[in-house]
Scaffold this active site. Structure first.
Site, PDB file in Angstrom:
ATOM      1  N   ASP A  17       0.812  -1.215   0.000  1.00 39.70           N
ATOM      2  CA  ASP A  17       0.000   0.000   0.000  1.00 39.70           C
ATOM      3  C   ASP A  17       0.845   1.265   0.000  1.00 39.70           C
ATOM      4  O   ASP A  17       0.516   2.244  -0.680  1.00 39.70           O
ATOM      5  CB  ASP A  17      -0.976  -0.003   1.182  1.00 39.70           C
ATOM      6  CG  ASP A  17      -0.284  -0.245   2.519  1.00 39.70           C
ATOM      7  OD1 ASP A  17       0.941  -0.433   2.539  1.00 39.70           O
ATOM      8  OD2 ASP A  17      -0.994  -0.247   3.545  1.00 39.70           O
ATOM      9  N   SER A  48       3.841   1.671  -1.334  1.00 40.42           N
ATOM     10  CA  SER A  48       4.406   1.816  -2.673  1.00 40.42           C
ATOM     11  C   SER A  48       3.358   2.312  -3.659  1.00 40.42           C
ATOM     12  O   SER A  48       3.643   3.143  -4.533  1.00 40.42           O
ATOM     13  CB  SER A  48       4.972   0.467  -3.148  1.00 40.42           C
ATOM     14  OG  SER A  48       5.970  -0.002  -2.261  1.00 40.42           O
ATOM     15  N   ASP A 100       0.542  -9.570   3.549  1.00 41.55           N
ATOM     16  CA  ASP A 100      -0.477  -9.239   4.552  1.00 41.55           C
ATOM     17  C   ASP A 100      -1.906  -9.284   4.012  1.00 41.55           C
ATOM     18  O   ASP A 100      -2.850  -9.284   4.799  1.00 41.55           O
ATOM     19  CB  ASP A 100      -0.221  -7.843   5.118  1.00 41.55           C
ATOM     20  CG  ASP A 100       1.161  -7.710   5.740  1.00 41.55           C
ATOM     21  OD1 ASP A 100       1.694  -8.739   6.197  1.00 41.55           O
ATOM     22  OD2 ASP A 100       1.705  -6.590   5.750  1.00 41.55           O
ATOM     23  N   MET A 102       2.896 -12.507  11.138  1.00 40.16           N
ATOM     24  CA  MET A 102       2.958 -11.165  10.577  1.00 40.16           C
ATOM     25  C   MET A 102       1.570 -10.673  10.170  1.00 40.16           C
ATOM     26  O   MET A 102       0.576 -11.365  10.323  1.00 40.16           O
ATOM     27  CB  MET A 102       3.897 -11.154   9.369  1.00 40.16           C
ATOM     28  CG  MET A 102       5.364 -11.239   9.716  1.00 40.16           C
ATOM     29  SD  MET A 102       6.376 -11.211   8.222  1.00 40.16           S
ATOM     30  CE  MET A 102       7.944 -10.676   8.909  1.00 40.16           C
ATOM     31  N   GLU A 111       0.736  -9.739  14.853  1.00 36.77           N
ATOM     32  CA  GLU A 111       1.703  -8.779  15.389  1.00 36.77           C
ATOM     33  C   GLU A 111       1.078  -7.406  15.677  1.00 36.77           C
ATOM     34  O   GLU A 111       1.617  -6.634  16.468  1.00 36.77           O
ATOM     35  CB  GLU A 111       2.877  -8.615  14.426  1.00 36.77           C
ATOM     36  CG  GLU A 111       2.510  -8.059  13.066  1.00 36.77           C
ATOM     37  CD  GLU A 111       3.712  -7.947  12.140  1.00 36.77           C
ATOM     38  OE1 GLU A 111       4.842  -8.192  12.590  1.00 36.77           O
ATOM     39  OE2 GLU A 111       3.506  -7.607  10.951  1.00 36.77           O
TER      40      GLU A 111
END
Length: 744
Positions: A111, A113, A158, A200, A257
């Protein structure tokens, strides 16, 4: 107006965190551009390469991207670039692109980038004015490149980017998480111990939620479900205690996380560990999976996702106007969708606002329907037992069975069906060995803990076979249904299940006991059931095939060899085509396309020409029933006879390894989603005076129930496949990227 004054020049870059499948996207972008007559450049190390230029921007040819699909990470590199975050840095990047005549940019990234790319596009006109004023470019160049075309591809493990159901890398990360927790669970059970696993995801709980469902975790913490500190501690501890009392040998808790409590405090693995140790009086171990989730060879899903999005990105750059706003190419179901980049960014901001407002319901809704449904399902499946039955509610008697060949994901579907039924206050029976079990009265009630541990096991623990009931079998089935007073039947399986269900529906007037809702859930590695674009087991089978093909390719490269690999599928070419797409095979033979001697001769000529030019590997994939005469052995002998000293030829028949193994995370999650909806359907249909029977499936991203009366209309029963198969449209993409037929 499109700029037609020079050959189209496209640059590809990967930015942000690396994600498995990026290389597949790069390969597809390069080869699609070359096949379309465009020039293609690689920008090394993300935006840093765009700013630094020099040898960081390199022209590519067809062979530049050979043999990279199975590699993790990104071969063209990625790096953080603080200079690109500044306006001066972006202006320098624009100058570097103009100097090389590059006016199209395909960006694979997360996101951050993509937001940078959107700003780059918005400010482009300002850069031109300033560069002309400063004398760094002339007015003619500014006129020739009045805008920059940008197409974004979602690359992030993600799965937190709007505009696509899945992001490149997320499926592979789920594989790593699930494999790790499967291994941890066996140790945990051996020691009757709890494990806390951190995964993650930053501020998105996708990996934790899906990984928790796929691994049968006992508790999951995600950012989208913030609870008061004392509340989550009490709920978790009570759940784990009841689970042990019910017979669970271990406890697995997954912590995303980015998980926080309602006060905004991070929920750490150490804190969770201490709470469990204090209240359960047992040892607890912490495992932080870390960057292992990013690494390794990409899954089949990510290879094909990267390939299809890369191909679509170049098509978008070549068919849209230079001044058009940037878009994100993503997927909705199995279809490519294009969404304005600023819309995706705006949705991301809406999500941030919902998080800040602590509106968890809105946050979950913004994550999408799949996230919402799994969030609801896991709330039931992680319970140590069902909710107390409500006396005023009528208890139904449902049954679940498998039919057809075994397929990974069957057990996961049965597990969910059993627990969803019991949690809703109903009784559910397990039928052993398919329709034989209904005929022979091999049927028994199932309890909550009977299916404990079933999620990760392949095959069919209930047993299955390919028998389809006929004639006298129907009387026996009717007696069994009457004996147990069944109100609904869920059949999980392939062709035999659908044919058997159709026979029962056709004979409802003869046998009143058949006048119950019957639902078929597609579970077959062949992916050949009408009414659904995907069947349980197909994803696992594809991953098994690709694992074998990767090893075969390594062997073949070392000795200048061609392999003809036979895969399963009956008369459905799904496994052949999709494994060909994911492996970069030169040729795929499927039953759906006519195969003649001319085709084989053409393929042979191309193969010989390739090896004469230095080619070291040939890979051809054949569906097991592609042709009655041109068998795998025939094709091998033909190539061997005509290849001479250029290359050896070997055949590999992968056989039943494609049916075996533990189900992939994708199959586990989809099994749970479909089974939960199937039980809901059966319960609702029992309320109707004349209940319908149907088959469930995914169609263009939506879950659809198709009435069983439509089965003959939708099925090609002679060939055992649907009359319309969505994936055949991908044949053109597979051909355009194959080594044997480059158009450059």
């Amino acid at each position: 107006m499109k700029n037609n004054q020079h050959k189209k020049r496209i640059a590809v870059l990967t930015s942000g965190g690396d994600a498995p499948g990026m290389n597949a996207a790069v390969r597809a972008i390069v080869r699609t551009a070359l096949n379309s007559g465009a020039e293609i450049y690689a920008v090394k190390n993300g935006y840093k390469g765009l700013v630094d230029a020099g040898d960081q921007i390199q022209k590519l040819d067809w062979d530049s991207v050979g043999g990279i699909m199975q590699r993790g990470g990104t071969v063209i590199g990625t790096a953080r670039c603080h200079r690109f975050r500044t306006r001066e840095g972006r202006k320098l990047a624009a100058k570097n692109m103009i100097e090389r005549g590059i006016d199209g940019l395909a960006l694979v990234g997360g996101d951050g980038s993509l937001m940078g790319a959107n700003i780059f596009h918005e400010e482009w006109g300002e850069y031109l004015d300033e560069l002309v004023q400063e004398g760094q470019i002339d007015a003619a160049a500014a006129k020739q490149y009045p805008a920059v075309q940008i197409v974004g591809l979602p690359g992030s493990i993600d799965n937190d980017i709007f505009g696509s159901d899945m992001t490149i890398g997320a499926d592979t990360a789920l594989h790593r998480i699930t494999e790790a927790i499967d291994s941890i669970a066996s140790t945990a059970a051996s020691h009757q111990r709890s494990f806390v696993v951190e995964v993650m995801g930053r501020n998105c709980g996708y990996l934790a939620l899906m990984g928790g469902l796929a691994s049968s975790a006992d508790w999951v913490f995600i950012p989208e479900n913030a609870l008061p500190a004392e509340t989550w501690k009490t709920l978790m501890v009570n759940n784990l205690k009841k689970g042990r009392a019910a017979g669970r040998q271990d406890s697995i808790v997954i912590v995303s996380e980015g998980a926080k409590d309602q006060d905004g405090n991070l929920i750490t693995c150490q804190e969770v560990k201490e709470v469990i140790e204090e209240n359960l009086q047992e040892e607890v171990r912490i495992t932080i999976l870390g960057h292992v989730q990013r690494g390794g060879s990409p899954s089949v899903y990510d290879r094909n996702l990267g390939t299809l999005l890369g191909h679509a990105a170049v098509e978008t750059l070549l068919t849209t106007n230079l001044q058009d706003d940037p878009v994100l190419v993503g997927t909705r179901g199995n279809r490519i969708v294009r969404t304005p980049l600023d819309v995706c960014i705006r949705q991301s901001r809406d999500l941030v606002e919902a998080v800040q407002a602590k509106d968890d319901a809105q946050v979950v809704a913004l994550r999408g329907e799949s996230f919402q449904s799994v969030f609801d399902i896991i709330g039931v499946l992680t319970r140590p037992g069902p909710r107390p039955a409500r006396e005023e509610k009528k208890s139904l008697r449902l049954a679940v069975m498998n039919a057809g060949a075994p397929a990974p994901g069957m057990n996961a579907a049965v597990r969910t069906a059993v627990r969803m039924s019991i949690d809703s206050g109903h009784t559910i029976y397990g039928v052993r060995n398919g329709f034989r079990g209904l005929i022979s009265d091999h049927i028994a009630p199932m309890q909550w803990m009977d299916v404990n541990g079933w999620m990760k096991i392949g095959g069919s623990l209930l047993g299955t076979n390919r028998d389809v009931p006929e004639n006298g079998d129907l009387y026996a089935i009717a007696r069994t249904i009457e004996k147990y007073q069944l109100d609904g039947l869920l059949i999980i399986g392939g062709e035999a299940g659908y044919e058997g269900a159709h026979v029962m529906v056709q004979n409802q007037e003869r046998f009143p006991s058949f006048q119950i809702p019957i639902l078929c859930l597609p579970s077959t590695i062949d992916n050949d059931r009408p009414g659904s674009e995907l069947s349980l087991g197909a994803d696992t089978a594809l991953n098994s095939i690709i694992e074998a093909l990767d090893k075969i390719k390594q062997s073949a490269v070392a000795s200048q060899r061609s392999f003809v690999v036979e895969v399963m599928g009956g008369r459905c070419g799904y496994l052949a085509l999709m494994s060909g797409l994911a492996s970069g095979a030169e040729r795929v033979y499927i039953n759906e396309e006519a195969l003649g001697l001319y085709d084989l001769t053409h393929d042979l000529d191309n193969l010989v020409a390739g090896f004469e030019q230095g080619k070291r590997l040939g890979l051809l994939i054949r569906n097991e029933q592609a042709h009655d005469i041109y068998t795998t052995d025939f094709i091998c002998r033909l190539l061997e006879a005509e290849g001479g000293d250029l290359f050896d030829v070997r055949q590999a028949i992968l056989g039943h390894l494609q049916q075996g193994g533990n189900p992939s995370p994708f199959d586990r999650v989809q099994a749970s989603r479909l089974a939960a909806l199937s039980i809901e359907y059966l319960i609702n249909e029992t309320k109707n005076p004349v209940p319908d029977s149907a088959f469930i499936g995914f169609l263009e991203g939506d879950v659809v129930f198709t009435n069983m009366v439509d089965y003959p209309r939708l099925a090609d029963r002679k060939n055992g496949r649907p009359k319309k198969q969505w994936w055949l449209a991908l044949r053109a993409v597979e051909r355009s990227l194959a080594f044997l037929e480059p158009k450059s």
